[in-house]
Design a protein around this motif. Structure first.
Motif, PDB file in Angstrom:
ATOM      1  N   UNK A 191      31.593  36.341  37.542  1.00 38.02           N
ATOM      2  CA  UNK A 191      32.815  36.515  38.320  1.00 38.02           C
ATOM      3  C   UNK A 191      33.979  36.806  37.381  1.00 38.02           C
ATOM      4  N   UNK A 192      35.038  37.409  37.954  1.00 39.74           N
ATOM      5  CA  UNK A 192      36.223  37.704  37.158  1.00 39.74           C
ATOM      6  C   UNK A 192      35.960  38.761  36.102  1.00 39.74           C
ATOM      7  N   UNK A 197      32.468  43.127  32.182  1.00 36.68           N
ATOM      8  CA  UNK A 197      32.507  43.236  30.723  1.00 36.68           C
ATOM      9  C   UNK A 197      31.163  42.955  30.082  1.00 36.68           C
ATOM     10  N   UNK A 198      30.111  42.775  30.897  1.00 36.83           N
ATOM     11  CA  UNK A 198      28.831  42.376  30.321  1.00 36.83           C
ATOM     12  C   UNK A 198      27.797  43.486  30.378  1.00 36.83           C
ATOM     13  N   UNK A 204      26.871  40.530  39.305  1.00 34.03           N
ATOM     14  CA  UNK A 204      28.333  40.520  39.173  1.00 34.03           C
ATOM     15  C   UNK A 204      28.989  40.362  40.543  1.00 34.03           C
ATOM     16  N   UNK A 205      30.216  39.873  40.562  1.00 28.40           N
ATOM     17  CA  UNK A 205      30.853  39.567  41.841  1.00 28.40           C
ATOM     18  C   UNK A 205      31.037  40.791  42.724  1.00 28.40           C
ATOM     19  N   UNK A 225      30.659  27.989  45.924  1.00 32.08           N
ATOM     20  CA  UNK A 225      31.972  27.480  46.343  1.00 32.08           C
ATOM     21  C   UNK A 225      33.106  28.038  45.488  1.00 32.08           C
ATOM     22  N   UNK A 226      32.821  29.109  44.735  1.00 31.32           N
ATOM     23  CA  UNK A 226      33.840  29.697  43.869  1.00 31.32           C
ATOM     24  C   UNK A 226      34.613  30.786  44.609  1.00 31.32           C
ATOM     25  N   UNK A 227      35.933  30.805  44.503  1.00 26.92           N
ATOM     26  CA  UNK A 227      36.702  31.888  45.133  1.00 26.92           C
ATOM     27  C   UNK A 227      36.531  33.193  44.353  1.00 26.92           C
ATOM     28  N   UNK A 228      36.464  34.302  45.088  1.00 29.22           N
ATOM     29  CA  UNK A 228      36.399  35.625  44.478  1.00 29.22           C
ATOM     30  C   UNK A 228      37.585  36.417  45.014  1.00 29.22           C
ATOM     31  N   UNK A 229      38.653  36.586  44.222  1.00 24.78           N
ATOM     32  CA  UNK A 229      39.853  37.280  44.698  1.00 24.78           C
ATOM     33  C   UNK A 229      39.520  38.668  45.246  1.00 24.78           C
TER      34      UNK A 229
END
Length: 330
Positions: A191-192, A197-198, A204-205, A225-229
């Motif tokens: 994420x993010x 970059x990988x 990836x998100x 439970x992670x936010x993804x903007x």
């Protein structure tokens, strides 16, 4: 051109074609070695890509490697050779999964080469699909594709489909509170800034798809439970089309066959204008996996649940650098 004289560029291209295969959490658990003197590839399992919680038996790892093996066979056939394939060729070496020798064309490639245009077009789509039935001739073509690899493909009847969806929902509920499952997701999702970059495996998100707020499609939420903007929400199909891939046995050789069948079905589906995504949640819980089979007519062991339909193409996801998955020897 003789296989002995294959250029490094041609060998690398075949291995890259193989690496476009789907795998659990996009872990890409394979390693290829090309031996010029044997005129062929050797496929090894990369045990560094195991998932101790979601896949403790390495069944999923074998299925992913089987999918890559099918892609390699397609690439070899497309290049004009016959992919002479042996599964688990050396007893006592379980990490050596298969060999593919480049032989002269003989009895044909069983339709493998015609699948090649789909190798780079096929991507897992975690988006809503249309509420459109799959034509019977398309279902028959997909079942034939699985049968070519010795694997059964069945579309559950409505009452069985409801049962399968209930099992997947139960698995999803367990995954939300299971610490081990969460650890596997943390390791194999990006994420993010890390998502773009990988040059590595993982999801990836931007490939998570929208968060499901309605519908019955069996979707894994890779965000946890992670936010993804910026991530959108969407209603998914109310009547998803699922297909079950089953094998007579449940050993590593069966898992490899199932992986080849899965990819052959997905490539054929791509050529037919379909998209797809695996739904492996219930397969990761032993007590939920066995009930997936048809209790009236089912036989064998369910190895994969595929969601299929008409919808948007999924994005491509990162591939491991070719230097990490291929060695070329004299």
């Amino acid at each position: 051109m003789s296989p002995r004289l294959l250029s490094e560029e041609r060998i690398t291209a075949m291995a890259y074609d193989a690496s476009t295969a789907p795998s659990m959490h996009n872990a890409q658990p394979w390693h290829f070695r090309y031996h010029r003197h044997d005129r062929g590839f050797v496929l090894h399992a990369d045990l560094g890509a195991t998932m101790p919680h979601a896949d403790p038996s390495t069944r999923g790892l074998h299925i992913g490697c089987g999918a890559a093996l099918l892609n390699l066979r397609v690439a070899v056939a497309h290049a004009g050779w016959h992919p002479e394939t042996r599964l688990l060729p050396i007893p006592g070496e379980p990490g050596l999964l298969a060999t593919v020798r480049l032989a002269r064309p003989g009895e044909g490639d069983s339709g493998l080469s015609e699948l090649y245009p789909a190798v780079h077009r096929r991507h897992t789509s975690r988006y809503p699909y249309e509420e459109t039935d799959l034509p019977e001739e398309v279902r028959a073509a997909l079942a034939e594709a699985a049968g070519a690899e010795g694997v059964s493909l069945d579309f559950p009847a409505p009452w069985h489909l409801r049962w399968v969806l209930d099992l997947v929902q139960e698995a999803e509920a367990r995954n939300l509170t299971d610490r081990g499952q969460a650890q596997d997701l943390d390791e194999w999702t990006r994420t993010g800034p890390a998502a773009t970059a990988t040059e590595d495996g993982g999801v990836p998100d931007y490939a998570f798809g929208p968060r499901k707020v309605g519908g019955k499609a069996p979707m894994r939420d890779f965000a946890g439970d992670r936010p993804v903007p910026g991530r959108e929400t969407a209603k998914f199909e109310r009547h998803p089309h699922l297909a079950l891939l089953s094998t007579p046995g449940d050993k590593p050789v069966d898992w490899l066959r199932a992986g080849q069948a899965m990819e052959r079905v997905l490539l054929r589906a791509t050529l037919e204008g379909l998209v797809g995504s695996p739904a492996t949640q219930a397969l990761e819980w032993p007590d939920l996996r066995w009930p997936l089979r048809d209790p009236l007519f089912g036989s064998g062991h369910v190895q994969m649940v595929l969601r299929l339909g008409y919808g948007p193409q999924g994005p491509s996801t990162p591939r491991r650098p070719i230097r990490e998955i291929l060695d070329i020897e004299p």
